[in-house]
Design a protein around this motif. Structure first.
Motif, PDB file in Angstrom:
ATOM      1  N   UNK A 162       0.865  -1.176   0.000  1.00  0.00           N
ATOM      2  CA  UNK A 162       0.000   0.000   0.000  1.00  0.00           C
ATOM      3  C   UNK A 162       0.906   1.232   0.000  1.00  0.00           C
ATOM      4  N   UNK A 163       1.020   1.880  -1.158  1.00  0.00           N
ATOM      5  CA  UNK A 163       1.934   3.019  -1.320  1.00  0.00           C
ATOM      6  C   UNK A 163       1.553   4.202  -0.433  1.00  0.00           C
ATOM      7  N   UNK A 164       0.282   4.283  -0.038  1.00  0.00           N
ATOM      8  CA  UNK A 164      -0.159   5.359   0.853  1.00  0.00           C
ATOM      9  C   UNK A 164       0.406   5.166   2.263  1.00  0.00           C
ATOM     10  N   UNK A 189       3.165   3.032   3.012  1.00  0.00           N
ATOM     11  CA  UNK A 189       4.608   2.768   2.995  1.00  0.00           C
ATOM     12  C   UNK A 189       5.391   4.054   3.241  1.00  0.00           C
ATOM     13  N   UNK A 190       6.351   3.985   4.179  1.00  0.00           N
ATOM     14  CA  UNK A 190       7.196   5.142   4.496  1.00  0.00           C
ATOM     15  C   UNK A 190       8.626   4.975   3.962  1.00  0.00           C
ATOM     16  N   UNK A 191       8.874   3.873   3.250  1.00  0.00           N
ATOM     17  CA  UNK A 191      10.182   3.660   2.644  1.00  0.00           C
ATOM     18  C   UNK A 191      11.295   3.368   3.638  1.00  0.00           C
ATOM     19  N   UNK A 192      10.970   2.708   4.740  1.00  0.00           N
ATOM     20  CA  UNK A 192      11.960   2.444   5.792  1.00  0.00           C
ATOM     21  C   UNK A 192      12.975   1.363   5.407  1.00  0.00           C
ATOM     22  N   UNK A 193      12.664   0.586   4.376  1.00  0.00           N
ATOM     23  CA  UNK A 193      13.533  -0.476   3.853  1.00  0.00           C
ATOM     24  C   UNK A 193      13.639  -1.711   4.737  1.00  0.00           C
ATOM     25  N   UNK A 194      12.802  -1.814   5.780  1.00  0.00           N
ATOM     26  CA  UNK A 194      12.839  -3.008   6.641  1.00  0.00           C
ATOM     27  C   UNK A 194      12.526  -4.270   5.829  1.00  0.00           C
ATOM     28  N   UNK A 195      11.568  -4.183   4.926  1.00  0.00           N
ATOM     29  CA  UNK A 195      11.202  -5.351   4.120  1.00  0.00           C
ATOM     30  C   UNK A 195      12.341  -5.754   3.187  1.00  0.00           C
ATOM     31  N   UNK A 196      13.047  -4.751   2.654  1.00  0.00           N
ATOM     32  CA  UNK A 196      14.176  -5.029   1.760  1.00  0.00           C
ATOM     33  C   UNK A 196      15.240  -5.843   2.498  1.00  0.00           C
ATOM     34  N   UNK A 197      15.566  -5.422   3.711  1.00  0.00           N
ATOM     35  CA  UNK A 197      16.613  -6.078   4.476  1.00  0.00           C
ATOM     36  C   UNK A 197      16.218  -7.411   5.072  1.00  0.00           C
ATOM     37  N   UNK A 254       5.607  -8.922   9.038  1.00  0.00           N
ATOM     38  CA  UNK A 254       5.938  -8.809  10.458  1.00  0.00           C
ATOM     39  C   UNK A 254       6.813  -7.592  10.757  1.00  0.00           C
ATOM     40  N   UNK A 255       7.759  -7.260   9.867  1.00  0.00           N
ATOM     41  CA  UNK A 255       8.675  -6.149  10.136  1.00  0.00           C
ATOM     42  C   UNK A 255       8.125  -4.792   9.696  1.00  0.00           C
ATOM     43  N   UNK A 256       7.057  -4.779   8.918  1.00  0.00           N
ATOM     44  CA  UNK A 256       6.505  -3.519   8.409  1.00  0.00           C
ATOM     45  C   UNK A 256       5.703  -2.809   9.500  1.00  0.00           C
ATOM     46  N   UNK A 257       6.283  -1.740  10.037  1.00  0.00           N
ATOM     47  CA  UNK A 257       5.638  -1.016  11.123  1.00  0.00           C
ATOM     48  C   UNK A 257       4.437  -0.200  10.662  1.00  0.00           C
ATOM     49  N   UNK A 258       4.330   0.057   9.352  1.00  0.00           N
ATOM     50  CA  UNK A 258       3.185   0.830   8.867  1.00  0.00           C
ATOM     51  C   UNK A 258       2.066  -0.044   8.309  1.00  0.00           C
ATOM     52  N   UNK A 259       2.179  -1.365   8.482  1.00  0.00           N
ATOM     53  CA  UNK A 259       1.161  -2.297   7.987  1.00  0.00           C
ATOM     54  C   UNK A 259       0.821  -2.074   6.525  1.00  0.00           C
ATOM     55  N   UNK A 260       1.855  -1.858   5.721  1.00  0.00           N
ATOM     56  CA  UNK A 260       1.655  -1.541   4.302  1.00  0.00           C
ATOM     57  C   UNK A 260       1.716  -2.757   3.386  1.00  0.00           C
ATOM     58  N   UNK A 261       2.112  -3.920   3.930  1.00  0.00           N
ATOM     59  CA  UNK A 261       2.338  -5.099   3.071  1.00  0.00           C
ATOM     60  C   UNK A 261       1.339  -6.206   3.388  1.00  0.00           C
ATOM     61  N   UNK A 262       0.799  -6.776   2.329  1.00  0.00           N
ATOM     62  CA  UNK A 262      -0.030  -7.970   2.475  1.00  0.00           C
ATOM     63  C   UNK A 262       0.511  -9.051   1.534  1.00  0.00           C
TER      64      UNK A 262
END
Length: 61
Positions: free
Chosen positions: A7-9, A11-19, A49-57
């Motif tokens: 959810x691009x709205x 997502x804050x671009x923290x890169x936790x999911x990338x890492x 689990x690591x996405x603090x903004x609940x942007x990923x499903x």
């Protein structure tokens, strides 16, 4: 096969999911997470689990 949606709205671009993604599904594109390698998704939901903004499903397709 899994469908990964960011959810691009939210997502804050923290890169936790990338890492944290063991399959390298995500890249940061224009400051937001993008599942550029969605076909590699293992369905482990570590990104969720690591996405603090609940942007990923992640759903099984």
């Amino acid at each position: 096969m899994f469908e990964v949606v960011v959810d691009k709205e939210k997502c804050v671009g923290c890169e936790e999911c990338v890492g944290s993604c063991p399959a390298g599904v995500f890249e940061i594109v224009d400051g937001k997470a993008d599942p550029v390698n969605e076909d590699e998704c293992l369905g482990c939901e570590t990104c969720v689990e690591v996405c603090e903004s609940d942007a990923i499903t992640v759903t099984e397709s």
